[in-house]
Design a protein around this motif. Structure first.
Motif, short mmCIF file in Angstrom:
data_model
loop_
_atom_site.label_atom_id
_atom_site.label_comp_id
_atom_site.label_asym_id
_atom_site.label_seq_id
_atom_site.Cartn_x
_atom_site.Cartn_y
_atom_site.Cartn_z
N ALA A 1 0.85 -1.19 0.00
CA ALA A 1 0.00 0.00 0.00
C ALA A 1 0.88 1.24 0.00
O ALA A 1 2.08 1.17 0.31
N GLY A 2 0.28 2.38 -0.36
CA GLY A 2 1.03 3.63 -0.28
C GLY A 2 0.87 4.55 -1.47
O GLY A 2 -0.23 4.71 -2.00
N SER A 3 1.98 5.13 -1.89
CA SER A 3 2.03 6.21 -2.86
C SER A 3 1.25 5.95 -4.14
O SER A 3 1.40 4.91 -4.78
N SER A 4 0.43 6.94 -4.53
CA SER A 4 -0.27 6.84 -5.81
C SER A 4 0.69 7.07 -6.97
O SER A 4 0.42 6.64 -8.09
N THR A 5 1.81 7.74 -6.72
CA THR A 5 2.82 7.92 -7.76
C THR A 5 3.52 6.61 -8.07
O THR A 5 3.77 6.27 -9.23
N VAL A 6 3.82 5.85 -7.04
CA VAL A 6 4.51 4.57 -7.22
C VAL A 6 3.54 3.47 -7.67
O VAL A 6 3.94 2.47 -8.25
N LEU A 7 2.24 3.68 -7.44
CA LEU A 7 1.23 2.66 -7.74
C LEU A 7 1.35 2.04 -9.13
O LEU A 7 1.38 0.81 -9.24
N PRO A 8 1.40 2.83 -10.21
CA PRO A 8 1.46 2.17 -11.53
C PRO A 8 2.72 1.34 -11.73
O PRO A 8 2.67 0.28 -12.36
N THR B 1 0.29 -13.15 -7.65
CA THR B 1 0.41 -11.72 -7.94
C THR B 1 0.17 -10.92 -6.66
O THR B 1 -0.86 -11.09 -6.00
N PRO B 2 1.09 -10.05 -6.27
CA PRO B 2 0.90 -9.26 -5.05
C PRO B 2 -0.32 -8.35 -5.13
O PRO B 2 -0.75 -7.93 -6.21
N VAL B 3 -0.86 -8.03 -3.96
CA VAL B 3 -1.98 -7.11 -3.84
C VAL B 3 -1.40 -5.70 -3.72
O VAL B 3 -0.62 -5.42 -2.81
N VAL B 4 -1.76 -4.80 -4.64
CA VAL B 4 -1.22 -3.44 -4.63
C VAL B 4 -2.36 -2.44 -4.45
O VAL B 4 -3.29 -2.42 -5.25
N GLU B 5 -2.25 -1.63 -3.41
CA GLU B 5 -3.26 -0.60 -3.14
C GLU B 5 -2.59 0.76 -3.05
O GLU B 5 -1.38 0.86 -2.83
N SER B 6 -3.39 1.80 -3.18
CA SER B 6 -2.86 3.16 -3.12
C SER B 6 -3.18 3.77 -1.76
O SER B 6 -3.14 3.09 -0.76
N GLY B 7 -3.47 5.08 -1.72
CA GLY B 7 -3.83 5.73 -0.47
C GLY B 7 -2.91 6.86 -0.07
O GLY B 7 -3.21 7.62 0.85
N GLY B 8 -1.74 6.97 -0.74
CA GLY B 8 -0.80 8.02 -0.39
C GLY B 8 0.38 7.50 0.42
O GLY B 8 0.27 6.50 1.13
N SER B 9 1.51 8.18 0.30
CA SER B 9 2.73 7.75 0.98
C SER B 9 2.57 7.70 2.49
O SER B 9 2.92 6.71 3.15
N SER B 10 2.04 8.77 3.06
CA SER B 10 1.91 8.84 4.52
C SER B 10 0.97 7.76 5.04
O SER B 10 1.24 7.11 6.06
N ALA B 11 -0.15 7.56 4.33
CA ALA B 11 -1.11 6.55 4.75
C ALA B 11 -0.51 5.15 4.64
O ALA B 11 -0.71 4.30 5.52
N GLY B 12 0.25 4.91 3.57
CA GLY B 12 0.88 3.61 3.39
C GLY B 12 1.90 3.32 4.47
O GLY B 12 1.96 2.20 5.01
N LEU B 13 2.72 4.31 4.79
CA LEU B 13 3.73 4.12 5.83
C LEU B 13 3.09 3.96 7.21
O LEU B 13 3.60 3.23 8.06
N LYS B 14 1.97 4.62 7.42
CA LYS B 14 1.26 4.45 8.69
C LYS B 14 0.77 3.01 8.84
O LYS B 14 0.90 2.40 9.90
N LYS B 15 0.22 2.45 7.75
CA LYS B 15 -0.23 1.05 7.78
C LYS B 15 0.96 0.12 7.98
O LYS B 15 0.89 -0.86 8.71
N PHE B 16 2.06 0.44 7.31
CA PHE B 16 3.28 -0.36 7.39
C PHE B 16 3.77 -0.44 8.83
O PHE B 16 4.27 -1.48 9.29
N CYS B 17 3.62 0.66 9.55
CA CYS B 17 4.14 0.75 10.92
C CYS B 17 3.15 0.27 11.98
O CYS B 17 3.37 0.48 13.18
N GLU B 18 2.07 -0.38 11.57
CA GLU B 18 1.10 -0.87 12.54
C GLU B 18 1.59 -2.08 13.32
O GLU B 18 1.06 -2.40 14.38
N GLY B 19 2.59 -2.78 12.79
CA GLY B 19 3.11 -3.93 13.50
C GLY B 19 3.61 -5.01 12.56
O GLY B 19 3.71 -4.80 11.35
#
Length: 343
Positions: free
Chosen positions: A32-39, A56-74
């Protein structure tokens, strides 16, 4: 490494996103994360699924900050494995990750992208400087040595050499990494260029930098929380609008958009690679090392992503608009060694 034939990279990006959205099984890598990196991530995910024995990996967007926040959940199967980002991870985010048990983070730089300013293809042509953008969008500007609210209505009010067109800018929302780059390399640079920064410092040394990047709230600067397709839709419905895009998105929509110059430089892959174009940035993804060996294919995916065949100058990511990293070999070695931040 040999791959099956690639279809059109634009179609591949769309297909990968569609596949990713439908996927649910946890034996798949979750991103998950950056909409720029998404494509780019979507292209790689689809190719990875086609050319390896892994799903095939699951790829979602949401923005860099939102993606890193999810990444840091645990750490664990109920958390994502990779966060895409159009900016480097912040120290505060590294700390938040560590507090949640995410202590070993692998930073992977995939290449470079430019930030461009594009408008309707049939509209006026623009040649901007960072100063133009500061004087158009800053909440407060300096006039005759005094700090005053910004009341500019037309681009011609900002710079007599610009068209007499109402100011309307569609800029990335604050959750997007692109917003930080826009603020730093365009708005803040323009603030300094005009001399406003020095005036702000006289009144408030500590708050001057923030004042530089505080944007108007009277409707001329519109935050876009979605991805670049939303920005494009806004321009299509309001022909006076000028949007902030990644270079690759613009290059895949040249039938609808025209791009402005910055400091008389046309944004191109070559201009970004040479450093001539001033508004560019590296793109990243971050891997949770604790998930390597637990989530099938995670290490393999990271190495696949930065392989010469994928991220090199002749690969599908470059075809889509990514500027290949001149230090790609070093990136490949670091990924192969699972080198973490701080090592």
């Amino acid at each position: 490494m040999k791959f099956k034939s690639f279809v059109s990279v634009a179609a591949l990006a769309v297909a990968a996103t569609a596949v990713a959205g439908a996927a649910q099984a946890r034996d798949q890598i979750q991103i998950a994360g950056s909409s720029t990196v998404l494509p780019y991530a979507s292209i790689v995910a689809e190719a990875f699924g086609e050319n390896t024995d892994f799903p095939t990996p699951v790829v979602e967007s949401g923005g860099s900050s939102a993606g890193l926040k999810k990444f840091c959940e645990g750490v664990g199967e109920n958390t994502i494995d990779i966060a895409n980002s159009s900016r480097p991870i912040r120290e505060a985010e590294i700390k938040a990750c560590a507090e949640a048990g995410v202590k070993d983070i692998i930073e992977v730089r995939i290449g470079y992208d430019g930030i461009v300013f594009a408008s309707d293809i049939k509209g006026n042509k623009f040649a901007f400087t960072p100063a133009d953008w500061f004087k158009a969008l800053a909440a407060e500007v300096v006039v005759d040595g005094k700090v005053v609210p910004n009341t500019a209505k037309s681009w011609k009010d900002v710079n007599p050499n610009l068209p007499d067109q109402p100011i309307l800018a569609f800029v990335p929302g604050t959750k997007h990494g692109t917003r930080e780059v826009f603020e730093e390399k365009v708005i803040a640079a323009g603030c300094k260029e005009t001399g406003a920064l020095d005036v702000f410092k006289k009144a408030d040394e500590k708050g001057a930098a923030k004042k530089c990047i505080t944007l108007r709230t009277d409707g001329v600067s519109v935050d876009i929380d979605g991805d670049y397709t939303e920005t494009l839709a806004r321009i299509e419905s309001n022909k006076n609008g000028i949007g902030v895009f990644g270079l690759s998105f613009y290059e895949n929509n040249t039938d609808k958009l025209q791009v402005a110059t910055i400091n008389n430089v046309v944004p191109t892959v070559a201009a970004i690679a040479s450093g001539e174009y001033p508004v560019s940035r590296p793109l990243y993804f971050y891997v949770k090392k604790a998930h390597i060996g637990v989530i099938p294919g995670l290490q393999e995916f990271a190495q696949f992503f930065v392989s010469d065949e994928i991220a090199g100058a002749s690969g599908p990511l470059a075809q889509y608009g990514l500027v290949s990293d001149p230090e790609l070999a070093k990136v490949q070695a670091d990924v192969a060694a699972a080198k973490t931040i701080g090592q």
